[in-house]
Design a protein around this motif. Structure first.
Motif, PDB file in Angstrom:
ATOM      1  N   CYS A 370       0.861  -1.186   0.000  1.00  0.00           N
ATOM      2  CA  CYS A 370       0.000   0.000   0.000  1.00  0.00           C
ATOM      3  C   CYS A 370       0.896   1.235   0.000  1.00  0.00           C
ATOM      4  N   VAL A 371       0.688   2.117  -0.964  1.00  0.00           N
ATOM      5  CA  VAL A 371       1.559   3.288  -1.068  1.00  0.00           C
ATOM      6  C   VAL A 371       1.418   4.202   0.154  1.00  0.00           C
ATOM      7  N   TRP A 372       0.245   4.212   0.780  1.00  0.00           N
ATOM      8  CA  TRP A 372       0.078   5.024   1.994  1.00  0.00           C
ATOM      9  C   TRP A 372       0.938   4.487   3.133  1.00  0.00           C
ATOM     10  N   PRO A 418       8.784   6.969  -4.340  1.00  0.00           N
ATOM     11  CA  PRO A 418       7.727   6.382  -5.187  1.00  0.00           C
ATOM     12  C   PRO A 418       6.336   6.562  -4.615  1.00  0.00           C
ATOM     13  N   ALA A 419       6.208   6.560  -3.282  1.00  0.00           N
ATOM     14  CA  ALA A 419       4.884   6.712  -2.682  1.00  0.00           C
ATOM     15  C   ALA A 419       4.297   8.088  -2.987  1.00  0.00           C
ATOM     16  N   GLU A 420       5.077   9.144  -2.753  1.00  0.00           N
ATOM     17  CA  GLU A 420       4.572  10.501  -2.994  1.00  0.00           C
ATOM     18  C   GLU A 420       4.206  10.717  -4.457  1.00  0.00           C
ATOM     19  N   HIS A 421       5.120  10.370  -5.353  1.00  0.00           N
ATOM     20  CA  HIS A 421       4.880  10.635  -6.766  1.00  0.00           C
ATOM     21  C   HIS A 421       3.724   9.790  -7.313  1.00  0.00           C
ATOM     22  N   THR A 422       3.589   8.556  -6.824  1.00  0.00           N
ATOM     23  CA  THR A 422       2.486   7.716  -7.288  1.00  0.00           C
ATOM     24  C   THR A 422       1.148   8.261  -6.804  1.00  0.00           C
ATOM     25  N   LEU A 423       1.080   8.704  -5.559  1.00  0.00           N
ATOM     26  CA  LEU A 423      -0.169   9.246  -5.026  1.00  0.00           C
ATOM     27  C   LEU A 423      -0.598  10.485  -5.795  1.00  0.00           C
TER      28      LEU A 423
END
Length: 542
Positions: A370-372, A418-423
Protein backbone atom coordinates in the motif's frame (compact mmCIF):
# COMPACT_ATOMS: atom_id res chain seq x y z
CA UNK A 1 9.65 -10.69 -14.22
CA UNK A 2 8.47 -10.01 -17.76
CA UNK A 3 6.31 -7.08 -16.60
CA UNK A 4 9.24 -5.59 -14.68
CA UNK A 5 11.49 -5.90 -17.73
CA UNK A 6 8.85 -4.32 -20.00
CA UNK A 7 8.49 -1.40 -17.60
CA UNK A 8 12.24 -0.84 -17.42
CA UNK A 9 12.44 -0.89 -21.20
CA UNK A 10 9.87 1.92 -21.39
CA UNK A 11 11.93 4.16 -19.09
CA UNK A 12 15.38 3.25 -20.44
CA UNK A 13 16.00 6.72 -22.00
CA UNK A 14 14.94 8.34 -18.74
CA UNK A 15 17.28 6.09 -16.78
CA UNK A 16 20.24 7.07 -18.95
CA UNK A 17 19.64 10.79 -18.50
CA UNK A 18 18.97 10.40 -14.77
CA UNK A 19 22.22 8.46 -14.41
CA UNK A 20 24.20 11.26 -16.01
CA UNK A 21 22.58 13.99 -13.91
CA UNK A 22 22.73 12.00 -10.66
CA UNK A 23 26.42 11.15 -11.14
CA UNK A 24 27.13 14.84 -11.68
CA UNK A 25 25.05 16.13 -8.75
CA UNK A 26 26.37 13.51 -6.31
CA UNK A 27 29.97 14.48 -7.04
CA UNK A 28 29.09 18.16 -6.79
CA UNK A 29 27.36 17.54 -3.43
CA UNK A 30 30.47 15.95 -1.89
CA UNK A 31 32.73 18.67 -3.25
CA UNK A 32 30.57 21.65 -2.35
CA UNK A 33 31.15 22.07 1.39
CA UNK A 34 34.90 21.47 1.28
CA UNK A 35 34.99 24.01 -1.55
CA UNK A 36 33.16 26.56 0.63
CA UNK A 37 35.57 25.86 3.49
CA UNK A 38 38.54 26.57 1.22
CA UNK A 39 37.15 30.04 0.38
CA UNK A 40 37.07 31.34 3.99
CA UNK A 41 39.67 33.91 5.06
CA UNK A 42 40.44 35.27 8.53
CA UNK A 43 43.21 36.71 10.71
CA UNK A 44 45.35 37.76 7.75
CA UNK A 45 45.76 41.37 8.86
CA UNK A 46 43.26 42.83 6.40
CA UNK A 47 40.39 45.04 7.49
CA UNK A 48 37.38 43.07 8.76
CA UNK A 49 39.22 39.75 9.02
CA UNK A 50 40.14 39.97 12.71
CA UNK A 51 37.96 37.69 14.85
CA UNK A 52 36.19 38.68 18.08
CA UNK A 53 36.52 36.80 21.36
CA UNK A 54 33.33 34.80 20.67
CA UNK A 55 35.49 32.57 18.44
CA UNK A 56 37.99 31.79 21.21
CA UNK A 57 38.25 28.10 22.06
CA UNK A 58 37.06 27.43 25.63
CA UNK A 59 35.68 23.86 25.48
CA UNK A 60 38.06 21.84 27.75
CA UNK A 61 38.13 18.63 25.63
CA UNK A 62 38.84 20.65 22.48
CA UNK A 63 41.53 22.69 24.21
CA UNK A 64 43.20 19.47 25.40
CA UNK A 65 43.09 18.01 21.88
CA UNK A 66 44.78 21.13 20.53
CA UNK A 67 47.44 20.93 23.24
CA UNK A 68 48.29 17.35 22.32
CA UNK A 69 48.31 18.09 18.60
CA UNK A 70 50.49 21.18 19.02
CA UNK A 71 52.91 19.26 21.25
CA UNK A 72 53.24 16.55 18.60
CA UNK A 73 53.91 19.24 15.98
CA UNK A 74 56.49 20.96 18.19
CA UNK A 75 54.49 24.19 18.17
CA UNK A 76 53.90 26.47 21.16
CA UNK A 77 50.19 26.97 21.77
CA UNK A 78 49.23 30.40 23.14
CA UNK A 79 46.55 30.05 25.80
CA UNK A 80 45.44 32.08 28.80
CA UNK A 81 43.50 30.42 31.64
CA UNK A 82 42.43 27.51 29.43
CA UNK A 83 41.32 29.84 26.61
CA UNK A 84 42.91 29.88 23.15
CA UNK A 85 42.54 33.11 21.22
CA UNK A 86 40.53 33.09 18.00
CA UNK A 87 43.56 34.11 15.91
CA UNK A 88 46.20 32.26 17.98
CA UNK A 89 45.58 28.79 16.60
CA UNK A 90 48.35 27.05 14.67
CA UNK A 91 47.91 25.60 11.21
CA UNK A 92 47.26 21.93 11.90
CA UNK A 93 48.32 19.33 9.33
CA UNK A 94 45.84 18.12 6.71
CA UNK A 95 45.75 14.64 8.22
CA UNK A 96 44.49 16.03 11.56
CA UNK A 97 40.82 16.19 12.51
CA UNK A 98 41.54 19.78 13.64
CA UNK A 99 42.48 20.89 10.12
CA UNK A 100 40.15 23.69 9.01
CA UNK A 101 40.24 22.77 5.28
CA UNK A 102 41.11 26.40 4.54
CA UNK A 103 44.61 27.62 3.67
CA UNK A 104 43.72 31.16 4.81
CA UNK A 105 42.01 30.64 8.18
CA UNK A 106 43.09 28.49 11.16
CA UNK A 107 39.94 28.92 13.25
CA UNK A 108 37.85 25.84 12.52
CA UNK A 109 34.64 27.08 14.16
CA UNK A 110 34.75 30.31 12.17
CA UNK A 111 35.41 28.43 8.92
CA UNK A 112 32.43 26.12 9.52
CA UNK A 113 30.10 28.94 10.54
CA UNK A 114 31.13 31.18 7.63
CA UNK A 115 30.66 28.35 5.12
CA UNK A 116 27.22 27.55 6.57
CA UNK A 117 26.21 31.22 6.23
CA UNK A 118 27.27 31.30 2.58
CA UNK A 119 25.40 28.08 1.94
CA UNK A 120 22.36 29.46 3.76
CA UNK A 121 22.30 32.59 1.59
CA UNK A 122 22.69 30.56 -1.59
CA UNK A 123 20.11 27.90 -0.74
CA UNK A 124 17.53 30.40 0.51
CA UNK A 125 17.79 32.39 -2.72
CA UNK A 126 17.72 29.19 -4.79
CA UNK A 127 14.68 27.71 -3.05
CA UNK A 128 12.70 30.93 -3.22
CA UNK A 129 13.48 31.16 -6.93
CA UNK A 130 12.42 27.54 -7.44
CA UNK A 131 9.22 28.23 -5.53
CA UNK A 132 8.06 30.66 -8.22
CA UNK A 133 9.76 29.32 -11.34
CA UNK A 134 9.78 25.51 -11.01
CA UNK A 135 5.95 25.13 -11.06
CA UNK A 136 5.87 27.07 -14.32
CA UNK A 137 8.44 24.60 -15.67
CA UNK A 138 6.00 21.74 -15.03
CA UNK A 139 3.26 23.40 -17.03
CA UNK A 140 5.76 24.29 -19.76
CA UNK A 141 6.89 20.66 -20.01
CA UNK A 142 3.24 19.60 -20.40
CA UNK A 143 2.84 22.14 -23.19
CA UNK A 144 6.14 22.18 -25.09
CA UNK A 145 7.35 18.63 -24.39
CA UNK A 146 9.69 17.05 -21.81
CA UNK A 147 12.76 16.74 -24.05
CA UNK A 148 13.10 20.44 -24.81
CA UNK A 149 12.79 21.45 -21.14
CA UNK A 150 15.34 18.80 -20.13
CA UNK A 151 17.82 20.20 -22.65
CA UNK A 152 17.46 23.66 -21.12
CA UNK A 153 18.10 22.16 -17.67
CA UNK A 154 21.34 20.56 -18.83
CA UNK A 155 22.45 23.87 -20.37
CA UNK A 156 21.88 25.60 -17.01
CA UNK A 157 24.08 22.96 -15.33
CA UNK A 158 26.91 23.73 -17.75
CA UNK A 159 26.59 27.47 -17.08
CA UNK A 160 26.68 26.90 -13.30
CA UNK A 161 29.82 24.78 -13.57
CA UNK A 162 31.60 27.43 -15.62
CA UNK A 163 30.85 30.00 -12.89
CA UNK A 164 32.06 27.67 -10.12
CA UNK A 165 35.26 26.99 -12.06
CA UNK A 166 35.97 30.71 -12.38
CA UNK A 167 35.29 31.28 -8.68
CA UNK A 168 37.60 28.41 -7.72
CA UNK A 169 40.34 29.99 -9.85
CA UNK A 170 39.86 33.30 -7.96
CA UNK A 171 39.86 31.44 -4.60
CA UNK A 172 36.74 33.25 -3.38
CA UNK A 173 38.15 36.71 -4.11
CA UNK A 174 34.90 37.86 -5.76
CA UNK A 175 32.70 37.42 -2.68
CA UNK A 176 29.46 35.42 -2.43
CA UNK A 177 27.95 36.62 -5.71
CA UNK A 178 29.30 33.88 -8.01
CA UNK A 179 28.36 31.14 -5.50
CA UNK A 180 24.79 32.41 -5.18
CA UNK A 181 24.36 32.86 -8.96
CA UNK A 182 25.73 29.40 -9.79
CA UNK A 183 23.68 27.84 -7.01
CA UNK A 184 20.47 29.39 -8.35
CA UNK A 185 21.20 28.10 -11.85
CA UNK A 186 21.83 24.62 -10.47
CA UNK A 187 18.69 24.75 -8.34
CA UNK A 188 16.51 25.67 -11.32
CA UNK A 189 18.12 22.95 -13.45
CA UNK A 190 17.79 20.15 -10.89
CA UNK A 191 14.26 21.06 -9.78
CA UNK A 192 13.13 21.25 -13.41
CA UNK A 193 14.85 17.95 -14.21
CA UNK A 194 13.03 16.29 -11.35
CA UNK A 195 9.66 17.61 -12.53
CA UNK A 196 10.26 16.53 -16.14
CA UNK A 197 11.38 12.99 -15.26
CA UNK A 198 8.49 12.38 -12.85
CA UNK A 199 5.94 13.82 -15.30
CA UNK A 200 7.36 11.71 -18.15
CA UNK A 201 6.97 8.54 -16.09
CA UNK A 202 3.41 9.54 -15.15
CA UNK A 203 2.52 10.09 -18.83
CA UNK A 204 4.12 6.89 -20.11
CA UNK A 205 2.43 4.60 -17.58
CA UNK A 206 -0.99 6.27 -17.59
CA UNK A 207 -3.23 4.78 -14.88
CA UNK A 208 -0.89 1.88 -14.10
CA UNK A 209 -0.03 2.75 -10.49
CA UNK A 210 2.07 -0.41 -10.03
CA UNK A 211 4.08 0.38 -13.15
CA UNK A 212 4.68 3.94 -11.99
CA UNK A 213 5.81 2.86 -8.54
CA UNK A 214 8.10 0.23 -10.06
CA UNK A 215 9.60 2.85 -12.37
CA UNK A 216 10.27 5.23 -9.48
CA UNK A 217 11.83 2.45 -7.40
CA UNK A 218 13.88 1.31 -10.41
CA UNK A 219 15.28 4.80 -10.83
CA UNK A 220 16.15 4.77 -7.14
CA UNK A 221 17.94 1.46 -7.57
CA UNK A 222 20.05 2.83 -10.43
CA UNK A 223 20.89 5.94 -8.43
CA UNK A 224 21.85 3.76 -5.45
CA UNK A 225 24.22 1.71 -7.56
CA UNK A 226 25.69 4.91 -8.90
CA UNK A 227 25.90 6.33 -5.41
CA UNK A 228 28.26 3.55 -4.37
CA UNK A 229 30.62 4.51 -7.20
CA UNK A 230 30.36 8.22 -6.41
CA UNK A 231 31.00 7.72 -2.69
CA UNK A 232 34.11 5.70 -3.48
CA UNK A 233 35.43 8.38 -5.85
CA UNK A 234 34.63 11.12 -3.34
CA UNK A 235 36.43 9.21 -0.56
CA UNK A 236 39.55 8.94 -2.71
CA UNK A 237 39.41 12.63 -3.61
CA UNK A 238 38.78 13.94 -0.09
CA UNK A 239 41.63 11.86 1.33
CA UNK A 240 43.96 13.93 -0.85
CA UNK A 241 43.08 16.99 1.32
CA UNK A 242 43.17 19.63 -1.40
CA UNK A 243 43.20 23.31 -0.46
CA UNK A 244 42.01 24.38 -3.92
CA UNK A 245 39.39 22.63 -6.06
CA UNK A 246 39.85 24.21 -9.47
CA UNK A 247 40.71 20.90 -11.18
CA UNK A 248 37.64 19.21 -9.68
CA UNK A 249 35.32 21.90 -11.03
CA UNK A 250 36.90 21.56 -14.47
CA UNK A 251 36.11 17.82 -14.35
CA UNK A 252 32.52 18.49 -13.31
CA UNK A 253 32.15 20.98 -16.16
CA UNK A 254 33.18 18.24 -18.59
CA UNK A 255 30.60 15.84 -17.08
CA UNK A 256 27.91 18.53 -17.39
CA UNK A 257 28.76 18.96 -21.09
CA UNK A 258 28.41 15.20 -21.64
CA UNK A 259 25.04 15.32 -19.85
CA UNK A 260 23.88 18.12 -22.15
CA UNK A 261 24.86 16.03 -25.18
CA UNK A 262 22.96 13.02 -23.80
CA UNK A 263 19.74 15.02 -23.47
CA UNK A 264 19.82 15.79 -27.20
CA UNK A 265 20.57 12.28 -28.46
CA UNK A 266 19.20 9.88 -25.83
CA UNK A 267 15.89 11.37 -24.66
CA UNK A 268 12.90 11.92 -26.92
CA UNK A 269 9.22 12.46 -26.20
CA UNK A 270 7.51 9.07 -26.51
CA UNK A 271 3.91 9.84 -27.38
CA UNK A 272 1.77 12.66 -28.79
CA UNK A 273 0.65 13.41 -25.26
CA UNK A 274 4.24 14.14 -24.33
CA UNK A 275 5.19 15.90 -27.55
CA UNK A 276 4.68 19.55 -28.32
CA UNK A 277 0.96 20.19 -28.10
CA UNK A 278 1.30 23.62 -29.60
CA UNK A 279 2.37 22.08 -32.95
CA UNK A 280 -1.24 21.18 -33.78
CA UNK A 281 -2.46 24.70 -33.06
CA UNK A 282 0.32 27.19 -33.75
CA UNK A 283 0.16 30.32 -31.65
CA UNK A 284 2.36 33.16 -30.59
CA UNK A 285 4.96 32.92 -27.83
CA UNK A 286 2.82 35.18 -25.66
CA UNK A 287 -0.15 32.83 -25.99
CA UNK A 288 2.07 29.81 -25.27
CA UNK A 289 3.40 31.43 -22.12
CA UNK A 290 -0.11 32.41 -21.01
CA UNK A 291 -1.30 28.84 -21.57
CA UNK A 292 1.63 27.44 -19.58
CA UNK A 293 0.94 29.85 -16.73
CA UNK A 294 -2.74 28.86 -16.71
CA UNK A 295 -1.69 25.19 -16.60
CA UNK A 296 0.51 26.00 -13.62
CA UNK A 297 -2.34 27.72 -11.81
CA UNK A 298 -4.63 24.79 -12.62
CA UNK A 299 -2.11 22.37 -11.11
CA UNK A 300 -1.85 24.43 -7.92
CA UNK A 301 -5.62 24.74 -7.80
CA UNK A 302 -6.06 20.95 -8.16
CA UNK A 303 -3.69 20.35 -5.26
CA UNK A 304 -5.27 22.98 -3.01
CA UNK A 305 -8.89 21.90 -3.70
CA UNK A 306 -8.20 18.20 -3.14
CA UNK A 307 -7.84 17.63 0.65
CA UNK A 308 -5.79 14.47 0.11
CA UNK A 309 -3.40 16.10 -2.36
CA UNK A 310 -3.11 19.13 -0.10
CA UNK A 311 -2.12 16.95 2.86
CA UNK A 312 0.39 15.06 0.71
CA UNK A 313 1.85 18.38 -0.44
CA UNK A 314 2.08 19.63 3.16
CA UNK A 315 3.79 16.40 4.21
CA UNK A 316 6.25 16.85 1.33
CA UNK A 317 6.93 20.44 2.45
CA UNK A 318 7.65 19.24 5.99
CA UNK A 319 9.81 16.41 4.64
CA UNK A 320 11.88 18.89 2.64
CA UNK A 321 12.05 21.07 5.75
CA UNK A 322 13.63 18.45 8.00
CA UNK A 323 15.57 16.63 5.27
CA UNK A 324 17.14 19.61 3.49
CA UNK A 325 17.72 21.42 6.76
CA UNK A 326 19.74 18.52 8.14
CA UNK A 327 21.38 17.84 4.79
CA UNK A 328 22.80 21.36 4.63
CA UNK A 329 24.40 21.07 8.08
CA UNK A 330 25.46 17.41 8.24
CA UNK A 331 29.05 18.04 7.08
CA UNK A 332 29.69 20.78 9.63
CA UNK A 333 27.77 18.76 12.23
CA UNK A 334 30.04 15.76 11.68
CA UNK A 335 33.08 18.01 11.86
CA UNK A 336 31.72 19.43 15.13
CA UNK A 337 31.67 15.85 16.49
CA UNK A 338 35.32 15.43 15.47
CA UNK A 339 34.78 13.31 12.34
CA UNK A 340 36.95 14.02 9.31
CA UNK A 341 35.24 14.74 6.01
CA UNK A 342 36.48 11.63 4.20
CA UNK A 343 35.35 9.47 7.13
CA UNK A 344 31.83 10.85 6.66
CA UNK A 345 31.84 9.64 3.05
CA UNK A 346 33.05 6.08 3.65
CA UNK A 347 29.95 4.90 5.60
CA UNK A 348 27.84 6.21 2.73
CA UNK A 349 29.59 3.89 0.28
CA UNK A 350 28.95 0.92 2.60
CA UNK A 351 25.29 1.92 3.01
CA UNK A 352 24.81 2.11 -0.77
CA UNK A 353 26.31 -1.36 -1.17
CA UNK A 354 24.24 -2.91 1.64
CA UNK A 355 20.91 -1.29 0.70
CA UNK A 356 21.07 -2.24 -3.00
CA UNK A 357 18.95 -5.30 -2.23
CA UNK A 358 16.08 -3.23 -0.78
CA UNK A 359 14.88 -1.52 -4.00
CA UNK A 360 15.10 -4.88 -5.81
CA UNK A 361 12.78 -6.47 -3.26
CA UNK A 362 10.56 -3.40 -3.32
CA UNK A 363 10.19 -3.61 -7.09
CA UNK A 364 9.03 -7.24 -6.90
CA UNK A 365 6.71 -6.68 -3.92
CA UNK A 366 5.17 -3.45 -5.22
CA UNK A 367 1.82 -5.00 -6.32
CA UNK A 368 1.25 -6.22 -2.74
CA UNK A 369 2.15 -2.98 -0.93
CA UNK A 370 0.00 0.00 0.00
CA UNK A 371 1.56 3.29 -1.07
CA UNK A 372 0.08 5.02 1.99
CA UNK A 373 1.79 2.58 4.33
CA UNK A 374 5.01 3.13 2.37
CA UNK A 375 4.71 6.90 2.92
CA UNK A 376 4.07 6.50 6.66
CA UNK A 377 6.91 4.01 7.09
CA UNK A 378 9.33 6.27 5.20
CA UNK A 379 9.05 9.04 7.79
CA UNK A 380 9.34 6.50 10.61
CA UNK A 381 12.65 5.30 9.16
CA UNK A 382 13.86 8.87 8.69
CA UNK A 383 13.02 9.60 12.31
CA UNK A 384 14.89 6.49 13.43
CA UNK A 385 17.90 7.73 11.48
CA UNK A 386 17.83 11.03 13.36
CA UNK A 387 17.82 9.18 16.67
CA UNK A 388 21.17 7.65 15.68
CA UNK A 389 22.38 10.93 14.18
CA UNK A 390 21.54 12.95 17.28
CA UNK A 391 21.73 11.50 20.82
CA UNK A 392 23.51 8.29 19.79
CA UNK A 393 26.21 10.18 17.89
CA UNK A 394 26.87 12.63 20.71
CA UNK A 395 26.68 10.20 23.63
CA UNK A 396 27.95 6.90 22.17
CA UNK A 397 29.90 6.84 18.90
CA UNK A 398 29.67 9.30 15.98
CA UNK A 399 31.32 6.86 13.56
CA UNK A 400 28.86 4.02 14.18
CA UNK A 401 25.93 6.42 14.04
CA UNK A 402 26.77 7.41 10.45
CA UNK A 403 26.22 3.88 9.16
CA UNK A 404 22.89 3.40 10.97
CA UNK A 405 21.73 6.91 10.04
CA UNK A 406 22.58 6.35 6.39
CA UNK A 407 20.88 2.93 6.28
CA UNK A 408 17.65 4.16 7.90
CA UNK A 409 17.60 7.25 5.68
CA UNK A 410 18.22 5.17 2.56
CA UNK A 411 15.27 2.87 3.31
CA UNK A 412 13.08 5.86 4.11
CA UNK A 413 14.02 7.58 0.85
CA UNK A 414 13.28 4.46 -1.22
CA UNK A 415 9.84 4.29 0.35
CA UNK A 416 9.00 8.00 0.29
CA UNK A 417 9.85 8.97 -3.30
CA UNK A 418 7.73 6.38 -5.19
CA UNK A 419 4.88 6.71 -2.68
CA UNK A 420 4.57 10.50 -2.99
CA UNK A 421 4.88 10.63 -6.77
CA UNK A 422 2.49 7.72 -7.29
CA UNK A 423 -0.17 9.25 -5.03
CA UNK A 424 -0.01 12.59 -6.81
CA UNK A 425 0.12 11.01 -10.26
CA UNK A 426 -2.91 8.81 -9.61
CA UNK A 427 -5.07 11.71 -8.48
CA UNK A 428 -3.99 14.00 -11.34
CA UNK A 429 -5.18 13.57 -14.90
CA UNK A 430 -2.81 12.42 -17.62
CA UNK A 431 -2.66 15.93 -19.09
CA UNK A 432 -1.87 17.49 -15.69
CA UNK A 433 1.07 15.34 -14.61
CA UNK A 434 3.68 18.05 -14.95
CA UNK A 435 1.51 20.76 -13.38
CA UNK A 436 0.61 18.71 -10.28
CA UNK A 437 4.11 17.33 -9.80
CA UNK A 438 5.44 20.89 -10.12
CA UNK A 439 2.95 22.04 -7.47
CA UNK A 440 4.41 19.36 -5.18
CA UNK A 441 7.90 20.72 -5.88
CA UNK A 442 6.65 24.24 -5.08
CA UNK A 443 5.47 23.10 -1.65
CA UNK A 444 8.79 21.33 -1.10
CA UNK A 445 10.76 24.42 -2.14
CA UNK A 446 8.79 26.49 0.37
CA UNK A 447 9.64 24.06 3.17
CA UNK A 448 13.31 23.99 2.19
CA UNK A 449 13.47 27.78 1.88
CA UNK A 450 12.26 28.10 5.49
CA UNK A 451 14.53 25.32 6.78
CA UNK A 452 17.84 26.53 5.32
CA UNK A 453 18.21 29.79 7.30
CA UNK A 454 16.65 28.24 10.41
CA UNK A 455 19.03 25.27 10.50
CA UNK A 456 22.15 27.14 9.35
CA UNK A 457 21.79 30.40 11.26
CA UNK A 458 19.74 29.49 14.34
CA UNK A 459 20.00 25.79 15.18
CA UNK A 460 23.58 25.05 14.13
CA UNK A 461 26.26 26.40 16.47
CA UNK A 462 29.91 25.63 15.75
CA UNK A 463 30.83 26.43 19.38
CA UNK A 464 28.16 24.19 21.02
CA UNK A 465 29.06 21.44 23.48
CA UNK A 466 27.37 18.34 24.91
CA UNK A 467 23.85 17.43 23.77
CA UNK A 468 23.43 21.00 22.57
CA UNK A 469 25.35 19.90 19.46
CA UNK A 470 22.41 17.68 18.45
CA UNK A 471 19.82 20.45 18.07
CA UNK A 472 19.52 20.01 14.29
CA UNK A 473 18.84 16.23 14.26
CA UNK A 474 16.46 16.50 17.22
CA UNK A 475 14.33 19.09 15.42
CA UNK A 476 14.32 16.87 12.32
CA UNK A 477 13.19 13.93 14.48
CA UNK A 478 10.18 15.86 15.78
CA UNK A 479 9.14 17.03 12.30
CA UNK A 480 9.49 13.48 10.92
CA UNK A 481 7.09 12.27 13.62
CA UNK A 482 4.64 15.00 12.58
CA UNK A 483 4.90 13.85 8.94
CA UNK A 484 3.99 10.30 9.93
CA UNK A 485 0.92 11.55 11.80
CA UNK A 486 -0.24 13.74 8.89
CA UNK A 487 0.26 10.84 6.48
CA UNK A 488 -2.07 8.71 8.60
CA UNK A 489 -4.70 11.46 8.44
CA UNK A 490 -4.33 11.71 4.65
CA UNK A 491 -4.70 7.94 4.35
CA UNK A 492 -8.00 8.02 6.28
CA UNK A 493 -9.30 10.84 4.08
CA UNK A 494 -8.34 8.95 0.94
CA UNK A 495 -10.05 5.78 2.16
CA UNK A 496 -13.19 7.76 3.03
CA UNK A 497 -13.32 9.37 -0.44
CA UNK A 498 -12.98 5.93 -2.06
CA UNK A 499 -15.92 4.39 -0.19
CA UNK A 500 -19.17 5.52 -1.90
CA UNK A 501 -22.35 3.54 -1.48
CA UNK A 502 -22.06 0.21 -3.27
CA UNK A 503 -24.26 0.00 -6.37
CA UNK A 504 -27.10 -2.47 -6.42
CA UNK A 505 -26.00 -5.64 -8.23
CA UNK A 506 -27.65 -9.02 -8.63
CA UNK A 507 -26.93 -11.50 -5.86
CA UNK A 508 -25.04 -13.84 -8.12
CA UNK A 509 -22.39 -16.26 -7.02
CA UNK A 510 -18.87 -16.22 -8.32
CA UNK A 511 -15.55 -14.73 -7.24
CA UNK A 512 -15.68 -11.75 -9.61
CA UNK A 513 -19.28 -10.98 -8.65
CA UNK A 514 -18.22 -11.04 -5.00
CA UNK A 515 -15.61 -8.40 -5.77
CA UNK A 516 -18.18 -6.25 -7.53
CA UNK A 517 -20.64 -6.54 -4.63
CA UNK A 518 -17.85 -5.50 -2.25
CA UNK A 519 -17.42 -2.31 -4.24
CA UNK A 520 -14.05 -3.33 -5.72
CA UNK A 521 -12.91 -4.82 -9.00
CA UNK A 522 -9.92 -7.04 -9.72
CA UNK A 523 -6.61 -5.68 -8.40
CA UNK A 524 -8.49 -3.21 -6.23
CA UNK A 525 -10.27 -1.35 -9.04
CA UNK A 526 -13.64 0.26 -8.55
CA UNK A 527 -16.59 -1.48 -10.29
CA UNK A 528 -16.77 1.05 -13.10
CA UNK A 529 -13.01 0.58 -13.70
CA UNK A 530 -13.15 -3.21 -13.87
CA UNK A 531 -12.12 -4.96 -17.05
CA UNK A 532 -14.91 -5.52 -19.63
CA UNK A 533 -14.58 -9.28 -19.39
CA UNK A 534 -15.63 -9.13 -15.74
CA UNK A 535 -19.00 -7.71 -16.75
CA UNK A 536 -19.32 -10.24 -19.55
CA UNK A 537 -19.15 -13.08 -16.99
CA UNK A 538 -22.46 -12.08 -15.46
CA UNK A 539 -24.21 -9.74 -17.89
CA UNK A 540 -23.12 -10.98 -21.33
CA UNK A 541 -21.22 -9.02 -23.96
CA UNK A 542 -21.23 -5.25 -23.44
Amino acid sequence: GREVWRGLHRVAPLVLVVCMVHFFTALEHHLYMTYLYSRVRCCDGSVGNHLSTEWDVTDPPLVESMRLEARAMGVVLHEVDGRIGACDMPSFPRSSSLWTMSARCNNKAFVEDSAQNVKSNMLTTKKMLCLFVAPLVGATSDFFGRARVLQVCAALLVAAMVIYTGDAWAQGGNGEGPVILAGCLMGLALASKHIVIVAAIGSRFGDDSVGKARAFVGLGLVCHLQGFIVESVAYWYLRSHHTTHFAAWVGLTAIACVTLTATFFCFQDESPDESRRYAATPSSSEENLRSSFCDHLRGLSMVIRDPVLLLVACVHALFMFYHVGMLTTHVSYGSLLGVRLEDMVLPGAVVHAVSLIFPVLLTVMMPYLCVWNMLIASHVFHGLGYVFCGPYAVLVDPYESMFFTGLAGSIGHHLCTPAEHTLVSQRAGKQNQGSCQAALVAFGSLGAAIAVPLYNRVLFDATASGLDKARCPMVSLLVAALCSALSCVAKRLDRASEAPAAPAVPQTKGPYMTLLQAGRGPRGKAPQEAEPWVHELEFGPL
